[in-house]
Motif scaffolding. Sequence first.
Motif, mmCIF file in Angstrom:
data_model
loop_
_atom_site.group_PDB
_atom_site.id
_atom_site.type_symbol
_atom_site.label_atom_id
_atom_site.label_comp_id
_atom_site.label_asym_id
_atom_site.label_seq_id
_atom_site.Cartn_x
_atom_site.Cartn_y
_atom_site.Cartn_z
ATOM 1 N N LYS A 84 14.319 6.768 3.053
ATOM 2 C CA LYS A 84 14.108 5.624 3.946
ATOM 3 C C LYS A 84 15.109 4.511 3.632
ATOM 4 O O LYS A 84 15.652 3.871 4.527
ATOM 5 N N ASP A 85 15.316 4.268 2.312
ATOM 6 C CA ASP A 85 16.354 3.365 1.805
ATOM 7 C C ASP A 85 16.329 1.971 2.446
ATOM 8 O O ASP A 85 17.330 1.461 2.946
ATOM 9 N N THR A 86 15.142 1.357 2.430
ATOM 10 C CA THR A 86 15.021 -0.044 2.846
ATOM 11 C C THR A 86 14.345 -0.809 1.719
ATOM 12 O O THR A 86 13.699 -0.222 0.838
ATOM 13 N N ALA A 87 14.474 -2.128 1.732
ATOM 14 C CA ALA A 87 13.876 -2.962 0.683
ATOM 15 C C ALA A 87 12.362 -2.784 0.650
ATOM 16 O O ALA A 87 11.744 -2.721 -0.420
ATOM 17 N N ALA A 88 11.742 -2.687 1.833
ATOM 18 C CA ALA A 88 10.289 -2.520 1.893
ATOM 19 C C ALA A 88 9.867 -1.192 1.270
ATOM 20 O O ALA A 88 8.881 -1.131 0.517
ATOM 21 N N TRP A 89 10.604 -0.128 1.558
ATOM 22 C CA TRP A 89 10.236 1.179 1.011
ATOM 23 C C TRP A 89 10.510 1.261 -0.484
ATOM 24 O O TRP A 89 9.828 1.983 -1.209
ATOM 25 N N ARG A 90 11.500 0.499 -0.956
ATOM 26 C CA ARG A 90 11.745 0.490 -2.411
ATOM 27 C C ARG A 90 10.600 -0.202 -3.141
ATOM 28 O O ARG A 90 10.267 0.161 -4.274
ATOM 29 N N GLN A 91 9.983 -1.197 -2.514
ATOM 30 C CA GLN A 91 8.800 -1.825 -3.098
ATOM 31 C C GLN A 91 7.611 -0.861 -3.066
ATOM 32 O O GLN A 91 6.840 -0.773 -4.035
ATOM 33 N N ARG A 92 7.461 -0.130 -1.962
ATOM 34 C CA ARG A 92 6.391 0.854 -1.862
ATOM 35 C C ARG A 92 6.577 1.972 -2.884
ATOM 36 O O ARG A 92 5.591 2.535 -3.380
#
Length: 256
Positions: A148-156
């Motif tokens: 996914k490689d987005t900031a939100a998914w890195r937090q998840r």
Amino acid sequence: HEWVLYGGVLIFFLVLTSSLVHQRSAEVNFWLAVFFLSLLFALGDSLPGFEWLSALPGSGLLRVPARVLFLTQFSMILLACFALRNLQLGLDGRPRRRLFLLLFSLAVLVLMLWIGILLIIKKVPANFLWGGGILLSGMGWVFYALKKDTAAWRQRLVFGILLLCLLDWTMVDRSLFFMKPAPQAMTAEKIAQYFSLQADDFRIYSPSYSLPQQTAAIYGLEFASGVDPLPLKAYAQFMQQASGTPGAGYSVSLPP
């Protein structure tokens, strides 16, 4: 418990990530050194040729070398934190390819272990299924989040790893407990009842452990013997005289 170290399969995966995937800093190298040296020290003379450790001056004061596993565990926690921090910041280029290679290699290793054990003993034990399942779930979550490689998914990603770790630790810790019916656990109650009716001040000494601690605690009884790394000198001398057991210097157990 002093001989057991279980950080969790995902923590070990993150330790590998810190050491193999990212550009290692002096901080990471230091804690990797603590991890390996403390692990070797804890194994002591269980390793061939390491008998010389017990011959070093002062090593005789270290009763339980395996307690240094506290440092091993602490270093694993910090190395895992370094890995999570880097995963939160995002990966690209060579580190990203290394991580995917690590994920693939560990997944193949788990599957090969399962198949090998199944062929040898015709079944896969529950602990192997659990550990491998948690590892595959965690690595699958990391792979999906990185794709996914987005900031939100890195937090998840971090939140998901934490939840899986908590599930793993809870189930493993629960497996170390077992329940007994009260009649099995509360033995020697007649002895305890007799002593609890005595009015004098006294303590109980039983070298055969004929009165278990849990029964004595229920009846408010106190023991004279025990295990204490730091006993009082006066009490140790008293126990030697009271039990007729001669002392030969420092002893963890009373009487020695």
